[in-house]
Design a protein around this motif. Structure first.
Motif, PDB file in Angstrom:
ATOM      1  N   ALA A 128       0.833  -1.207   0.000  1.00  0.00           N
ATOM      2  CA  ALA A 128       0.000   0.000   0.000  1.00  0.00           C
ATOM      3  C   ALA A 128       0.861   1.247   0.000  1.00  0.00           C
ATOM      4  N   LEU A 129       1.952   1.242   0.762  1.00  0.00           N
ATOM      5  CA  LEU A 129       2.849   2.384   0.816  1.00  0.00           C
ATOM      6  C   LEU A 129       3.546   2.615  -0.523  1.00  0.00           C
ATOM      7  N   LEU A 130       3.977   1.548  -1.167  1.00  0.00           N
ATOM      8  CA  LEU A 130       4.641   1.659  -2.464  1.00  0.00           C
ATOM      9  C   LEU A 130       3.702   2.234  -3.524  1.00  0.00           C
ATOM     10  N   ILE A 131       2.506   1.707  -3.599  1.00  0.00           N
ATOM     11  CA  ILE A 131       1.555   2.184  -4.611  1.00  0.00           C
ATOM     12  C   ILE A 131       1.106   3.604  -4.294  1.00  0.00           C
ATOM     13  N   THR A 132       0.959   3.940  -3.031  1.00  0.00           N
ATOM     14  CA  THR A 132       0.617   5.311  -2.649  1.00  0.00           C
ATOM     15  C   THR A 132       1.707   6.272  -3.091  1.00  0.00           C
ATOM     16  N   THR A 133       2.945   5.897  -2.899  1.00  0.00           N
ATOM     17  CA  THR A 133       4.062   6.755  -3.313  1.00  0.00           C
ATOM     18  C   THR A 133       4.041   6.989  -4.814  1.00  0.00           C
ATOM     19  N   VAL A 134       3.785   5.941  -5.579  1.00  0.00           N
ATOM     20  CA  VAL A 134       3.692   6.096  -7.033  1.00  0.00           C
ATOM     21  C   VAL A 134       2.565   7.059  -7.395  1.00  0.00           C
ATOM     22  N   CYS A 135       1.417   6.911  -6.753  1.00  0.00           N
ATOM     23  CA  CYS A 135       0.269   7.780  -7.040  1.00  0.00           C
ATOM     24  C   CYS A 135       0.554   9.233  -6.690  1.00  0.00           C
ATOM     25  N   LEU A 136       1.326   9.467  -5.653  1.00  0.00           N
ATOM     26  CA  LEU A 136       1.623  10.837  -5.238  1.00  0.00           C
ATOM     27  C   LEU A 136       2.602  11.529  -6.180  1.00  0.00           C
ATOM     28  N   PHE A 137       3.259  10.780  -7.049  1.00  0.00           N
ATOM     29  CA  PHE A 137       4.126  11.378  -8.057  1.00  0.00           C
ATOM     30  C   PHE A 137       3.365  11.719  -9.338  1.00  0.00           C
ATOM     31  N   TRP A 138       2.181  11.146  -9.535  1.00  0.00           N
ATOM     32  CA  TRP A 138       1.371  11.407 -10.731  1.00  0.00           C
ATOM     33  C   TRP A 138       0.427  12.569 -10.484  1.00  0.00           C
ATOM     34  N   PHE A 156      -7.310   1.474  -5.733  1.00  0.00           N
ATOM     35  CA  PHE A 156      -6.547   0.453  -5.023  1.00  0.00           C
ATOM     36  C   PHE A 156      -5.874   1.031  -3.789  1.00  0.00           C
ATOM     37  N   VAL A 157      -5.334   2.250  -3.915  1.00  0.00           N
ATOM     38  CA  VAL A 157      -4.695   2.904  -2.770  1.00  0.00           C
ATOM     39  C   VAL A 157      -5.705   3.141  -1.661  1.00  0.00           C
ATOM     40  N   LEU A 158      -6.855   3.675  -2.011  1.00  0.00           N
ATOM     41  CA  LEU A 158      -7.883   3.947  -1.012  1.00  0.00           C
ATOM     42  C   LEU A 158      -8.322   2.660  -0.305  1.00  0.00           C
ATOM     43  N   ILE A 159      -8.647   1.650  -1.078  1.00  0.00           N
ATOM     44  CA  ILE A 159      -9.086   0.377  -0.498  1.00  0.00           C
ATOM     45  C   ILE A 159      -7.944  -0.299   0.261  1.00  0.00           C
ATOM     46  N   TRP A 211      -5.369   1.088   1.833  1.00  0.00           N
ATOM     47  CA  TRP A 211      -5.137   1.729   3.131  1.00  0.00           C
ATOM     48  C   TRP A 211      -6.262   1.405   4.106  1.00  0.00           C
ATOM     49  N   LEU A 212      -7.490   1.361   3.633  1.00  0.00           N
ATOM     50  CA  LEU A 212      -8.600   1.008   4.519  1.00  0.00           C
ATOM     51  C   LEU A 212      -8.443  -0.408   5.067  1.00  0.00           C
ATOM     52  N   ILE A 213      -8.066  -1.348   4.210  1.00  0.00           N
ATOM     53  CA  ILE A 213      -7.866  -2.738   4.640  1.00  0.00           C
ATOM     54  C   ILE A 213      -6.686  -2.820   5.608  1.00  0.00           C
ATOM     55  N   THR A 214      -5.599  -2.123   5.293  1.00  0.00           N
ATOM     56  CA  THR A 214      -4.429  -2.138   6.165  1.00  0.00           C
ATOM     57  C   THR A 214      -4.765  -1.587   7.545  1.00  0.00           C
ATOM     58  N   ILE A 215      -5.479  -0.484   7.605  1.00  0.00           N
ATOM     59  CA  ILE A 215      -5.872   0.109   8.887  1.00  0.00           C
ATOM     60  C   ILE A 215      -6.812  -0.822   9.640  1.00  0.00           C
ATOM     61  N   LEU A 216      -7.769  -1.399   8.931  1.00  0.00           N
ATOM     62  CA  LEU A 216      -8.713  -2.320   9.563  1.00  0.00           C
ATOM     63  C   LEU A 216      -8.006  -3.543  10.146  1.00  0.00           C
ATOM     64  N   LEU A 217      -7.122  -4.160   9.373  1.00  0.00           N
ATOM     65  CA  LEU A 217      -6.391  -5.337   9.861  1.00  0.00           C
ATOM     66  C   LEU A 217      -5.479  -4.987  11.035  1.00  0.00           C
ATOM     67  N   THR A 218      -4.881  -3.823  10.996  1.00  0.00           N
ATOM     68  CA  THR A 218      -4.037  -3.382  12.107  1.00  0.00           C
ATOM     69  C   THR A 218      -4.868  -3.185  13.368  1.00  0.00           C
ATOM     70  N   CYS A 219      -6.031  -2.567  13.238  1.00  0.00           N
ATOM     71  CA  CYS A 219      -6.925  -2.371  14.389  1.00  0.00           C
ATOM     72  C   CYS A 219      -7.377  -3.715  14.962  1.00  0.00           C
ATOM     73  N   ILE A 220      -7.695  -4.661  14.105  1.00  0.00           N
ATOM     74  CA  ILE A 220      -8.113  -5.987  14.564  1.00  0.00           C
ATOM     75  C   ILE A 220      -6.989  -6.659  15.343  1.00  0.00           C
TER      76      ILE A 220
END
Length: 118
Positions: free
Chosen positions: A6-16, A93-96, A98-107
């Motif tokens: 998620a971090l890698l794809i987010t970084t790519v998106c922030l360059f576009w 994909f980035v939005l979903i 990060w949501l999944i990552t946050i949810l799994l971390t909270c669990i």
């Protein structure tokens, strides 16, 4: 692992970003910025207004100095280009992701806390 992806794809998106052409044109370009930022679309509008905003510093320095690389062109008047689907899917994909990552971390945190509290 999910966090890293998620971090890698987010970084790519922030360059576009999409750079809209001034002067009432419906043309735009997919560009790569020199550094990541949350700016996903920039430019556009009436030509005089665009120039005033440019002179007032409302646009980032990379745009003012033409310090970007154009990857693809598109227009609202033409059919959707394949890269537009890729960009939209990547942003989704980035939005979903990060949501999944946050949810799994909270669990996981709640499971650990529950284990220690019992």
């Amino acid at each position: 692992m999910k966090f890293c992806v998620a971090l890698l794809i987010t970084t790519v998106c922030l360059f576009w970003t999409c750079l809209h052409k001034p002067g009432g044109s419906l043309d735009y370009e997919l560009v790569v910025k020199p550094y990541p930022s949350l700016l996903l679309e920039v430019g556009g509008g009436e030509e005089g207004n665009y120039k005033r905003r440019m002179q007032q510093g409302e646009f980032p320095n990379w745009l003012i100095n033409n310090n970007y690389t154009v990857l693809a062109h598109g227009s609202l008047e033409s059919k959707t280009q394949p890269w537009e689907y890729v960009r939209s899917a990547t942003l989704l994909f980035v939005l979903i992701g990060w949501l999944i990552t946050i949810l799994l971390t909270c669990i996981r945190v709640f499971k650990v806390l529950n284990k220690y509290l019992n």
